[in-house]
Design an enzyme around this catalytic site. Structure first.
Site, PDB file in Angstrom:
ATOM      1  N   ASN A 154      38.950  31.732  37.420  1.00  0.00           N
ATOM      2  CA  ASN A 154      37.726  32.339  38.138  1.00  0.00           C
ATOM      3  C   ASN A 154      36.852  33.104  37.063  1.00  0.00           C
ATOM      4  O   ASN A 154      37.370  34.185  36.669  1.00  0.00           O
ATOM      5  CB  ASN A 154      38.511  33.539  39.125  1.00  0.00           C
ATOM      6  CG  ASN A 154      37.374  34.411  39.604  1.00  0.00           C
ATOM      7  OD1 ASN A 154      36.282  34.171  39.610  1.00  0.00           O
ATOM      8  ND2 ASN A 154      37.865  35.739  40.314  1.00  0.00           N
ATOM      9  N   TRP A 155      35.935  32.675  36.859  1.00  0.00           N
ATOM     10  CA  TRP A 155      35.145  33.431  35.694  1.00  0.00           C
ATOM     11  C   TRP A 155      34.187  34.452  36.027  1.00  0.00           C
ATOM     12  O   TRP A 155      33.575  35.107  35.296  1.00  0.00           O
ATOM     13  CB  TRP A 155      33.943  32.139  35.410  1.00  0.00           C
ATOM     14  CG  TRP A 155      34.664  31.009  34.307  1.00  0.00           C
ATOM     15  CD1 TRP A 155      35.931  30.842  34.025  1.00  0.00           C
ATOM     16  CD2 TRP A 155      33.816  30.151  33.787  1.00  0.00           C
ATOM     17  NE1 TRP A 155      35.983  29.840  33.310  1.00  0.00           N
ATOM     18  CE2 TRP A 155      34.773  29.242  32.900  1.00  0.00           C
ATOM     19  CE3 TRP A 155      32.588  29.420  33.735  1.00  0.00           C
ATOM     20  CZ2 TRP A 155      34.334  28.369  32.198  1.00  0.00           C
ATOM     21  CZ3 TRP A 155      32.174  28.645  32.918  1.00  0.00           C
ATOM     22  CH2 TRP A 155      33.155  27.818  32.227  1.00  0.00           C
ATOM     23  N   LYS A 156      34.242  34.794  37.451  1.00  0.00           N
ATOM     24  CA  LYS A 156      33.364  36.072  37.763  1.00  0.00           C
ATOM     25  C   LYS A 156      32.035  35.949  37.336  1.00  0.00           C
ATOM     26  O   LYS A 156      31.501  34.907  37.098  1.00  0.00           O
ATOM     27  CB  LYS A 156      34.095  37.290  37.409  1.00  0.00           C
ATOM     28  CG  LYS A 156      35.586  37.187  37.730  1.00  0.00           C
ATOM     29  CD  LYS A 156      36.349  38.509  37.622  1.00  0.00           C
ATOM     30  CE  LYS A 156      37.937  38.360  37.791  1.00  0.00           C
ATOM     31  NZ  LYS A 156      38.345  39.482  37.980  1.00  0.00           N
ATOM     32  N   HIS A 209      37.945  37.587  47.502  1.00  0.00           N
ATOM     33  CA  HIS A 209      38.406  38.102  46.425  1.00  0.00           C
ATOM     34  C   HIS A 209      38.341  39.697  46.340  1.00  0.00           C
ATOM     35  O   HIS A 209      37.452  40.332  47.135  1.00  0.00           O
ATOM     36  CB  HIS A 209      37.652  37.806  45.161  1.00  0.00           C
ATOM     37  CG  HIS A 209      38.141  38.129  43.907  1.00  0.00           C
ATOM     38  ND1 HIS A 209      38.051  39.388  43.293  1.00  0.00           N
ATOM     39  CD2 HIS A 209      38.892  37.259  42.893  1.00  0.00           C
ATOM     40  CE1 HIS A 209      38.651  39.576  42.164  1.00  0.00           C
ATOM     41  NE2 HIS A 209      39.331  38.180  42.014  1.00  0.00           N
ATOM     42  N   GLU A 222      37.328  41.929  44.551  1.00  0.00           N
ATOM     43  CA  GLU A 222      36.130  42.658  44.181  1.00  0.00           C
ATOM     44  C   GLU A 222      34.863  42.352  45.097  1.00  0.00           C
ATOM     45  O   GLU A 222      34.214  43.286  45.328  1.00  0.00           O
ATOM     46  CB  GLU A 222      35.633  41.887  42.648  1.00  0.00           C
ATOM     47  CG  GLU A 222      36.496  42.478  41.645  1.00  0.00           C
ATOM     48  CD  GLU A 222      36.760  41.410  40.401  1.00  0.00           C
ATOM     49  OE1 GLU A 222      35.699  40.370  40.395  1.00  0.00           O
ATOM     50  OE2 GLU A 222      37.940  41.394  39.635  1.00  0.00           O
ATOM     51  N   GLU A 268      46.839  38.165  45.024  1.00  0.00           N
ATOM     52  CA  GLU A 268      46.388  38.996  43.533  1.00  0.00           C
ATOM     53  C   GLU A 268      46.484  40.590  43.928  1.00  0.00           C
ATOM     54  O   GLU A 268      45.618  40.993  44.430  1.00  0.00           O
ATOM     55  CB  GLU A 268      44.921  38.470  43.398  1.00  0.00           C
ATOM     56  CG  GLU A 268      44.594  37.306  43.272  1.00  0.00           C
ATOM     57  CD  GLU A 268      43.446  37.066  42.532  1.00  0.00           C
ATOM     58  OE1 GLU A 268      43.482  36.508  41.246  1.00  0.00           O
ATOM     59  OE2 GLU A 268      42.170  37.384  42.936  1.00  0.00           O
ATOM     60  N   GLY A 283      42.479  42.260  35.736  1.00  0.00           N
ATOM     61  CA  GLY A 283      41.675  42.752  34.829  1.00  0.00           C
ATOM     62  C   GLY A 283      42.385  43.866  34.156  1.00  0.00           C
ATOM     63  O   GLY A 283      41.633  44.590  33.386  1.00  0.00           O
ATOM     64  N   SER A 303      45.872  39.375  35.838  1.00  0.00           N
ATOM     65  CA  SER A 303      46.275  39.328  34.438  1.00  0.00           C
ATOM     66  C   SER A 303      47.285  38.208  34.096  1.00  0.00           C
ATOM     67  O   SER A 303      48.287  38.254  33.087  1.00  0.00           O
ATOM     68  CB  SER A 303      47.009  40.651  34.008  1.00  0.00           C
ATOM     69  OG  SER A 303      45.910  41.643  33.990  1.00  0.00           O
TER      70      SER A 303
HETATM   71  P1  PGA Z   1      42.433  38.589  35.590  1.00  0.00           P
HETATM   72  O1  PGA Z   1      41.592  38.307  37.095  1.00  0.00           O
HETATM   73  O2  PGA Z   1      43.058  37.384  35.247  1.00  0.00           O
HETATM   74  O3  PGA Z   1      41.319  38.906  34.696  1.00  0.00           O
HETATM   75  O4  PGA Z   1      43.273  39.739  35.939  1.00  0.00           O
HETATM   76  C1  PGA Z   1      42.182  37.696  38.156  1.00  0.00           C
HETATM   77  C2  PGA Z   1      41.253  37.519  39.192  1.00  0.00           C
HETATM   78  O5  PGA Z   1      40.320  38.302  39.546  1.00  0.00           O
HETATM   79  O6  PGA Z   1      41.192  36.297  39.860  1.00  0.00           O
END
Ligand code: PGA
Length: 255
Positions: free
Chosen positions: A9-11, A95, A97, A167, A173, A213
């Site tokens: 997931n590149w966001k 997600h 976020e 998640e 992150g 992570s």
């Molecule tokens: P991360 O993000 O691996 O940077 O913790 C995972 C995600 O949000 O899908």
């Protein structure tokens, strides 16, 4: 036997120029003969470049979000048909976020999942508890609410076409990873709950990814757990060699 799925997931990272570099690097590392399925979620403007640069490879491309209506006056939004036309096969839904910054609800996740399935996109539905919820001991209750909200009204056949990504919000992150045991415990709970709502066969087939992570250093121990069927990787998916390393690790797992 569930095929492992390694997803990135590149966001809001990697515009077209960086996407071109990444795809060249990934191709040069070799993208044939992997046992694991590979999937990337670039930003919308990078989808077309990625689809064309990875053509002929087994890598799937997905959108990071979609709107629950088919089309219309929704400025700034993107539809299932648009993703499909751009070459996407998957879409990320709910997600944390999106839930946190854009107030996406379980009902919204449900509507988006329905739309994705209507257009033949595989929804990757994200769920997970916050640190506060984990500390209060309500992780399973949160998971159950999110999952039942996301899948309410879906027949087992539809549920079977989804992928679930667990998640924990506190691990995204932050560099804090759930221990493999912590992740396995929740994955097991998710599979049990899926069996309740969609039957044992469906629950056995459905893939449940871990995200938060995940990186080359912890991929092996996470992927070795019985109910962890892949990873959804943020930060460590941005560099082709890290991402590739995780794909290689997935290919060494036998379970
Ligand atoms: P991360 O993000 O691996 O940077 O913790 C995972 C995600 O949000 O899908």
């Amino acid at each position: 036997m569930r095929k492992l799925l390694i997803a990135g997931n590149w966001k809001m990272n990697h515009a077209v120029a960086a996407t071109v570099d990444f795809c060249r690097d990934l191709r040069s590392l070799g993208l044939e003969g992997q046992r694991a399925e590979v999937l990337l979620f670039p930003p919308f403007t990078s989808i077309a470049a990625m689809v064309s640069l990875l053509q002929g490879t087994p890598v799937h491309v997905g959108g990071q979000n979609l709107h629950q209506e088919s089309k219309g006056a929704y400025t700034g939004e993107i539809s299932a048909a648009m993703l499909k036309e751009a070459g996407c096969s998957h879409v990320l839904i709910g997600h944390s976020e999106r839930r946190q910054y854009f107030h996406e609800s379980d009902a919204g996740v449900n509507a988006k999942t329905r739309k994705a399935l209507e257009y033949g996109l595989t929804p990757v539905i994200c769920i997970g508890e916050t640190l506060e919820e984990r500390e209060k001991g309500v992780t399973n209750a949160v998971i159950k609410t999110q999952l039942s909200g996301a899948l309410e009204g879906f027949a087992p056949d539809a549920v079977r076409k989804t992928v679930i990504a667990y998640e924990p919000v506190w691990a995204i992150g932050t560099g804090l990873t759930a221990t493999p045991e912590q992740a396995q415990e929740v994955h097991r709970y998710i599979r049990k709950f899926l069996a309740e709502i969609a039957g044992d066969d469906c629950a056995e087939l459905l893939r449940i990814l871990y995200g938060g992570s995940a990186k080359p250093d912890n991929a092996e121990e996470l992927l070795s757990e019985t109910d962890i069927d892949g990873l959804l990787i943020g930060g460590a998916s941005l560099k082709a060699d890290d991402f590739y390393r995780i794909i290689e690790i997935a290919d060494t797992i036998n379970k």
